[in-house]
Design a protein around this motif. Sequence first.
Motif, PDB file in Angstrom:
ATOM      1  N   GLU A 167      46.208  32.438  31.192  1.00 16.91           N
ATOM      2  CA  GLU A 167      46.571  31.989  29.842  1.00 16.91           C
ATOM      3  C   GLU A 167      47.266  33.102  29.061  1.00 16.91           C
ATOM      4  O   GLU A 167      48.191  32.849  28.276  1.00 16.91           O
ATOM      5  CB  GLU A 167      45.311  31.520  29.113  1.00 16.91           C
ATOM      6  N   LEU A 168      46.822  34.340  29.283  1.00 16.47           N
ATOM      7  CA  LEU A 168      47.460  35.476  28.609  1.00 16.47           C
ATOM      8  C   LEU A 168      48.872  35.709  29.104  1.00 16.47           C
ATOM      9  O   LEU A 168      49.787  35.992  28.330  1.00 16.47           O
ATOM     10  CB  LEU A 168      46.654  36.759  28.859  1.00 16.47           C
ATOM     11  N   GLY A 169      49.031  35.689  30.426  1.00 15.29           N
ATOM     12  CA  GLY A 169      50.325  35.973  31.014  1.00 15.29           C
ATOM     13  C   GLY A 169      50.738  37.428  30.916  1.00 15.29           C
ATOM     14  O   GLY A 169      51.935  37.741  30.907  1.00 15.29           O
ATOM     15  N   ALA A 170      49.778  38.332  30.848  1.00 14.77           N
ATOM     16  CA  ALA A 170      50.075  39.766  30.731  1.00 14.77           C
ATOM     17  C   ALA A 170      50.012  40.419  32.102  1.00 14.77           C
ATOM     18  O   ALA A 170      49.023  40.264  32.819  1.00 14.77           O
ATOM     19  CB  ALA A 170      49.072  40.433  29.783  1.00 14.77           C
ATOM     20  N   ASP A 171      51.058  41.157  32.457  1.00 12.48           N
ATOM     21  CA  ASP A 171      51.098  41.728  33.807  1.00 12.48           C
ATOM     22  C   ASP A 171      50.264  42.997  33.954  1.00 12.48           C
ATOM     23  O   ASP A 171      50.184  43.569  35.046  1.00 12.48           O
ATOM     24  CB  ASP A 171      52.539  41.988  34.245  1.00 12.48           C
ATOM     25  N   ASN A 172      49.629  43.458  32.878  1.00  9.43           N
ATOM     26  CA  ASN A 172      48.763  44.637  32.951  1.00  9.43           C
ATOM     27  C   ASN A 172      47.296  44.266  32.733  1.00  9.43           C
ATOM     28  O   ASN A 172      46.479  45.123  32.403  1.00  9.43           O
ATOM     29  CB  ASN A 172      49.187  45.692  31.926  1.00  9.43           C
ATOM     30  N   ALA A 173      46.965  42.993  32.923  1.00 11.74           N
ATOM     31  CA  ALA A 173      45.597  42.514  32.709  1.00 11.74           C
ATOM     32  C   ALA A 173      45.003  42.050  34.034  1.00 11.74           C
ATOM     33  O   ALA A 173      45.620  41.262  34.765  1.00 11.74           O
ATOM     34  CB  ALA A 173      45.581  41.379  31.693  1.00 11.74           C
TER      35      ALA A 173
END
Length: 258
Positions: A167-173
Motif C-alpha cells: 500500500e505504501l509503495g516505498a522501495d526502501n520499506a
Amino acid sequence: MPRFAANLTFLFTEVPFLDRFERAARAGFTAVEFLFPYAWPAAEIKARLDACGLQLVLHNLPAGDWDAGDRGLACHPGRHEAFRASVATGICYAQVLGVSQLNCLAGKAPAGVNEALVHQTLVENLRYCAGEFKAAGLKMLLEPINHFDMPGFVVNHTAQAVAILDELGADNAFVQYDIYHAQRMEGELAATLQRHLARIGHMQLADNPGRHEPGTGEINFAYLFKHLDHIGYSGWIGCEYHPLAQTEAGLGWLQNPR
C-alpha cells in the motif's frame, strides 16, 4: 552462513548498557542491535561501537512513553506531530551511529478508535517515515509482533505487513521478520521466509516457548539456518532472546549454528 548480531537490550543485561558492547565483542559478535538508544548521547554509543570494533545493524524509532504503555506511535490518530518528531530523532541518531535501517514500531491500537482510521493513520505515518528515511539514505522496517506478548499491537502477521508495504509503495520499506513472533502467530517459517524473502530487510530470533536461545524450544534452527543459506538470505539476524542463564553460558548454539 547467517550473520548474527547481539541484541544488547536482551543480552548481557547483568551489566550496564554501555558495558554490554565490550561483552558482545569478547563473546565473538561483530555486530549489535538494540531497541532504543535515546537514553544515552549518540556520540557516547558511537565511541563504544568504535572501541569494540562493532557494527550497529538496527535500532528502533522512539516508541512514545514505554512505561505508560506506548509501543509505537505510527497508528495513533492525533499524535502525528509526536510521530514526526520521533522520525527526526531516529534519523539524527542513525546518522551518528552509522546504522542503515531503523524499525518503525506500528503501535497498539488506541481504545475506542475506529479500525479503519487506525489503519489509515498507520499508512500515512509510514509513508511519511519512508520518505524521510529515503532522503537520509535509510531503510524503514515494519515488524509484525505476536498478540500474546503484546496484546493490541496492530501488525501481527507477515502477510499483513507485506500488504501494508504494498500500500505504501516505498522501495526502501521492508519487513522485519522475527522468527519467535512468527512462530507464535503463524508457523510455516520456512515457506513464509521463501515466499517473502525479497520483502524481508532484517531478521531476529528466539526459540519458543519462553523466548530463550536457540535449542531451548520447538524451533528447528539448524534446519532454518540451512534453509536461509539455500534461499539466499544475506542480511543480519539479531539475537533478541532472554538467556536462560548468563548470556555467554548459552552461546553454544552460535559455535555450531548448523
